[in-house]
Design a protein around this motif. Structure first.
Motif, PDB file in Angstrom:
ATOM      1  N   VAL A   1       0.843  -1.210   0.000  1.00 59.57           N
ATOM      2  CA  VAL A   1       0.000   0.000   0.000  1.00 59.57           C
ATOM      3  C   VAL A   1       0.872   1.252   0.000  1.00 59.57           C
ATOM      4  O   VAL A   1       0.587   2.224  -0.712  1.00 59.57           O
ATOM      5  CB  VAL A   1      -0.959  -0.006   1.209  1.00 59.57           C
ATOM      6  CG1 VAL A   1      -1.741   1.306   1.290  1.00 59.57           C
ATOM      7  CG2 VAL A   1      -1.926  -1.182   1.120  1.00 59.57           C
ATOM      8  N   PHE A   2       1.944   1.234   0.793  1.00 63.00           N
ATOM      9  CA  PHE A   2       2.823   2.404   0.877  1.00 63.00           C
ATOM     10  C   PHE A   2       3.462   2.727  -0.470  1.00 63.00           C
ATOM     11  O   PHE A   2       3.360   3.858  -0.968  1.00 63.00           O
ATOM     12  CB  PHE A   2       3.911   2.172   1.928  1.00 63.00           C
ATOM     13  CG  PHE A   2       5.002   3.205   1.883  1.00 63.00           C
ATOM     14  CD1 PHE A   2       4.781   4.485   2.357  1.00 63.00           C
ATOM     15  CD2 PHE A   2       6.242   2.898   1.329  1.00 63.00           C
ATOM     16  CE1 PHE A   2       5.783   5.453   2.293  1.00 63.00           C
ATOM     17  CE2 PHE A   2       7.243   3.852   1.262  1.00 63.00           C
ATOM     18  CZ  PHE A   2       7.016   5.140   1.751  1.00 63.00           C
TER      19      PHE A   2
ATOM     20  N   THR B   1       8.623  15.060   0.013  1.00 59.93           N
ATOM     21  CA  THR B   1       8.264  14.799   1.411  1.00 59.93           C
ATOM     22  C   THR B   1       6.797  14.411   1.541  1.00 59.93           C
ATOM     23  O   THR B   1       6.457  13.453   2.252  1.00 59.93           O
ATOM     24  CB  THR B   1       8.552  16.043   2.279  1.00 59.93           C
ATOM     25  OG1 THR B   1       9.940  16.360   2.196  1.00 59.93           O
ATOM     26  CG2 THR B   1       8.182  15.776   3.736  1.00 59.93           C
ATOM     27  N   VAL B   2       5.931  15.138   0.857  1.00 58.66           N
ATOM     28  CA  VAL B   2       4.503  14.799   0.871  1.00 58.66           C
ATOM     29  C   VAL B   2       4.276  13.410   0.291  1.00 58.66           C
ATOM     30  O   VAL B   2       3.473  12.625   0.817  1.00 58.66           O
ATOM     31  CB  VAL B   2       3.686  15.855   0.091  1.00 58.66           C
ATOM     32  CG1 VAL B   2       2.239  15.393  -0.106  1.00 58.66           C
ATOM     33  CG2 VAL B   2       3.704  17.194   0.819  1.00 58.66           C
ATOM     34  N   SER B   3       5.005  13.089  -0.771  1.00 54.74           N
ATOM     35  CA  SER B   3       4.866  11.777  -1.411  1.00 54.74           C
ATOM     36  C   SER B   3       5.312  10.645  -0.498  1.00 54.74           C
ATOM     37  O   SER B   3       4.861   9.505  -0.655  1.00 54.74           O
ATOM     38  CB  SER B   3       5.686  11.744  -2.713  1.00 54.74           C
ATOM     39  OG  SER B   3       5.230  12.719  -3.623  1.00 54.74           O
ATOM     40  N   TRP B   4       6.221  10.948   0.436  1.00 60.38           N
ATOM     41  CA  TRP B   4       6.667   9.947   1.411  1.00 60.38           C
ATOM     42  C   TRP B   4       5.730   9.882   2.626  1.00 60.38           C
ATOM     43  O   TRP B   4       5.362   8.793   3.074  1.00 60.38           O
ATOM     44  CB  TRP B   4       8.084  10.275   1.906  1.00 60.38           C
ATOM     45  CG  TRP B   4       9.181   9.838   1.007  1.00 60.38           C
ATOM     46  CD1 TRP B   4       9.830  10.604   0.080  1.00 60.38           C
ATOM     47  CD2 TRP B   4       9.781   8.545   0.928  1.00 60.38           C
ATOM     48  NE1 TRP B   4      10.789   9.865  -0.564  1.00 60.38           N
ATOM     49  CE2 TRP B   4      10.796   8.595  -0.065  1.00 60.38           C
ATOM     50  CE3 TRP B   4       9.570   7.337   1.602  1.00 60.38           C
ATOM     51  CZ2 TRP B   4      11.578   7.495  -0.396  1.00 60.38           C
ATOM     52  CZ3 TRP B   4      10.360   6.237   1.280  1.00 60.38           C
ATOM     53  CH2 TRP B   4      11.341   6.324   0.291  1.00 60.38           C
ATOM     54  N   VAL B   5       5.352  11.036   3.154  1.00 57.91           N
ATOM     55  CA  VAL B   5       4.649  11.091   4.445  1.00 57.91           C
ATOM     56  C   VAL B   5       3.202  10.615   4.339  1.00 57.91           C
ATOM     57  O   VAL B   5       2.741   9.806   5.157  1.00 57.91           O
ATOM     58  CB  VAL B   5       4.712  12.516   5.028  1.00 57.91           C
ATOM     59  CG1 VAL B   5       3.826  12.627   6.274  1.00 57.91           C
ATOM     60  CG2 VAL B   5       6.145  12.880   5.374  1.00 57.91           C
TER      61      VAL B   5
ATOM     62  N   PRO C   1       1.549   8.582   2.147  1.00 54.54           N
ATOM     63  CA  PRO C   1       1.391   7.124   2.047  1.00 54.54           C
ATOM     64  C   PRO C   1       1.789   6.382   3.324  1.00 54.54           C
ATOM     65  O   PRO C   1       1.226   5.330   3.636  1.00 54.54           O
ATOM     66  CB  PRO C   1       2.326   6.752   0.884  1.00 54.54           C
ATOM     67  CG  PRO C   1       2.416   7.979   0.067  1.00 54.54           C
ATOM     68  CD  PRO C   1       2.387   9.099   1.061  1.00 54.54           C
ATOM     69  N   THR C   2       2.765   6.925   4.076  1.00 47.08           N
ATOM     70  CA  THR C   2       3.156   6.287   5.338  1.00 47.08           C
ATOM     71  C   THR C   2       1.989   6.267   6.316  1.00 47.08           C
ATOM     72  O   THR C   2       1.677   5.226   6.923  1.00 47.08           O
ATOM     73  CB  THR C   2       4.351   7.030   5.970  1.00 47.08           C
ATOM     74  OG1 THR C   2       5.467   6.976   5.078  1.00 47.08           O
ATOM     75  CG2 THR C   2       4.740   6.403   7.298  1.00 47.08           C
TER      76      THR C   2
ATOM     77  N   LEU D   1      -0.072   2.894   7.534  1.00 46.19           N
ATOM     78  CA  LEU D   1      -0.149   2.585   8.956  1.00 46.19           C
ATOM     79  C   LEU D   1      -1.592   2.433   9.408  1.00 46.19           C
ATOM     80  O   LEU D   1      -1.926   1.551  10.214  1.00 46.19           O
ATOM     81  CB  LEU D   1       0.551   3.673   9.777  1.00 46.19           C
ATOM     82  CG  LEU D   1       2.078   3.661   9.770  1.00 46.19           C
ATOM     83  CD1 LEU D   1       2.626   4.902  10.480  1.00 46.19           C
ATOM     84  CD2 LEU D   1       2.608   2.397  10.433  1.00 46.19           C
ATOM     85  N   LEU D   2      -2.469   3.279   8.888  1.00 48.16           N
ATOM     86  CA  LEU D   2      -3.894   3.202   9.239  1.00 48.16           C
ATOM     87  C   LEU D   2      -4.486   1.867   8.816  1.00 48.16           C
ATOM     88  O   LEU D   2      -5.158   1.187   9.615  1.00 48.16           O
ATOM     89  CB  LEU D   2      -4.644   4.360   8.564  1.00 48.16           C
ATOM     90  CG  LEU D   2      -6.175   4.343   8.695  1.00 48.16           C
ATOM     91  CD1 LEU D   2      -6.593   4.458  10.155  1.00 48.16           C
ATOM     92  CD2 LEU D   2      -6.796   5.461   7.867  1.00 48.16           C
TER      93      LEU D   2
END
Length: 311
Positions: free
Chosen positions: A106-107, A147-151, A153-154, A158-159
């Protein structure tokens, strides 16, 4: 129906591929070749961009290096385990391994989507606002997009992983797929999954559709600007700057749309599996070749790097 708490689950069975046995024997060399080509192609792109200062300072290629990293992670999440199971009589995955695979799948899948949207924005600025390109696509802006592309999806992954870790599964825990994905896992849940279903239909759809709509709007504005260019040569040059990106977007979102944006059955059919293989394995393999073979700047950079290394 017999219920088992998630704490009692030690492993899941994976149904694998719904293909004829004689065809399945061809899958191992096929998938191994795809994985090796994906690894070689994307590592080459990353190293080439990192070694060539001219490419590294260009926003498009800075984002492309992150896309190659995402493709490496995406394929490494599913293909190695699929290769192991193709050689095994008992196709299993541990409970924690399944949740980890779902998380990274998913990430990296969403990471890809956000990077493609960021690259569409870069193309929009380059074609529609060329005089302001340096200011609008500064190094700081590129870092913000990455940064947005990393954060995002993280947090999204996690959800989903947290929600899935709270449900109970039925006996036998046989997942109707060749890897752990959200919908196949939901099909073997015995407890109430209404919260996860609501999350998928709201947060999940918004997170996928928002970047996709952004890409569509960006290219609508790009095509409108290109159509106003008087010369045919100018139009061809403008189209060539975004042709590679369009090919990647069509391949990736075409597979996602076929698999996820339709009514789900208990077990994925032949067409669903083929579409999944296309966007999880074939698309990441083709991306480096699409960007390098169609791009004169990548070819020139490769020549510069090779020349420097052998001088």
């Amino acid at each position: 129906m017999n219920h088992r708490n998630t704490t009692d689950v030690s492993e899941f069975l994976l149904q694998g591929f719904p293909f004829q046995p004689e065809f399945q024997r061809l899958l191992f060399p096929l998938f191994l070749s795809i994985y090796l080509l994906t690894f070689l192609g994307n590592v080459t792109i990353i190293l080439l961009i990192r070694c060539d200062i001219q490419l590294l300072q260009t926003p498009m290629y800075f984002l492309l290096s992150h896309l190659s990293l995402a493709d490496l992670g995406f394929t490494s999440t599913t293909i190695p385990k699929a290769l192991v199971n193709l050689l095994s009589q008992k196709k299993t995955i541990s409970y924690h391994g399944c949740l980890a695979q779902m998380y990274f799948y998913v990430f990296f899948g969403n990471f890809d989507i956000f990077l493609l949207a960021s690259m569409a924005y870069d193309r929009y600025v380059a074609i529609c606002c060329p005089l302001h390109y340096s200011a609008m696509m500064s190094h700081k802006r590129c870092l913000q997009l990455a940064t947005v592309s990393w954060v995002v999806p993280t947090i999204h992954s996690l959800l989903y992983t947290f929600l899935m870790s709270r449900v109970e599964f039925c006996d036998p825990e046989e997942i109707p797929h060749f890897f752990c994905d959200v919908f196949p896992l939901l099909s073997v849940c015995c407890s109430d999954t209404s919260l996860i279903g609501l999350t998928v239909m709201t947060e999940g759809v918004v997170e996928v559709l928002t970047p996709f709509v952004f890409i569509i709007v960006s290219y609508a504005l790009i095509f409108y600007s290109i159509m106003k260019i008087p010369s045919a040569t100018g139009k061809r040059k403008a189209f060539s700057t975004c042709g590679s990106h369009i090919c990647v977007v069509l391949m990736y979102f075409g597979g996602i749309s076929f698999v996820y944006f339709k009514p789900h059955s208990k077990s994925p059919g032949f067409q669903d599996t083929v579409a999944t293989v296309l966007y999880t394995m074939v698309s990441p393999m083709l991306n480096p070749f699409i960007y390098s073979l169609r791009n004169s700047e990548m070819k020139a950079a490769m020549k510069r790097v090779i020349k420097q290394r052998f001088q």
